[in-house]
Design a protein around this motif. Sequence first.
Motif, PDB file in Angstrom:
ATOM      1  N   ALA A  50      38.503  66.385  61.779  1.00 12.94           N
ATOM      2  CA  ALA A  50      39.628  65.489  61.989  1.00 12.94           C
ATOM      3  C   ALA A  50      39.501  64.859  63.455  1.00 12.94           C
ATOM      4  O   ALA A  50      39.228  65.745  64.399  1.00 12.94           O
ATOM      5  N   GLU A  51      39.834  63.739  63.497  1.00 14.23           N
ATOM      6  CA  GLU A  51      39.754  62.949  64.811  1.00 14.23           C
ATOM      7  C   GLU A  51      40.772  61.714  64.774  1.00 14.23           C
ATOM      8  O   GLU A  51      41.169  61.248  63.821  1.00 14.23           O
ATOM      9  N   THR A  52      41.421  61.471  66.035  1.00 13.46           N
ATOM     10  CA  THR A  52      42.517  60.790  65.799  1.00 13.46           C
ATOM     11  C   THR A  52      42.195  59.407  65.887  1.00 13.46           C
ATOM     12  O   THR A  52      42.999  58.604  65.345  1.00 13.46           O
ATOM     13  N   TYR A  53      41.012  58.933  65.925  1.00 13.83           N
ATOM     14  CA  TYR A  53      40.359  57.669  65.660  1.00 13.83           C
ATOM     15  C   TYR A  53      40.162  57.122  64.289  1.00 13.83           C
ATOM     16  O   TYR A  53      39.873  56.130  63.898  1.00 13.83           O
ATOM     17  N   ASP A  54      40.327  58.288  63.496  1.00 14.67           N
ATOM     18  CA  ASP A  54      40.133  58.049  61.965  1.00 14.67           C
ATOM     19  C   ASP A  54      41.239  57.001  61.701  1.00 14.67           C
ATOM     20  O   ASP A  54      40.754  56.001  60.840  1.00 14.67           O
TER      21      ASP A  54
END
Length: 85
Positions: A50-54
């Motif tokens: 998971a990445e915050t920019y998703d």
Amino acid sequence: MHEQTGLVNAYPRTGPRAFPAEQLQVAIDALDAARSALENAVFDEHPEVAETYDYYPYEEHRAEVVVPEKPGSRPGRVRFGRSVG
């Protein structure tokens, strides 16, 4: 933040003419809540990838908005949340 500033500047804050801005703010708040919940779910389900920019993309990954031609404006493409320069 850009969208909210645009709304505040485009519509009155009180009275009957404030209705469009109020409704748009309700929609923005609902979208923000959904994005936050989805981001939390992704981090819970797939913490390793998971990445915050998703759900909160970087500027270069944001959608382009097509500005339609109308009296007093010019058509063009702008980054979401930016005005036509």
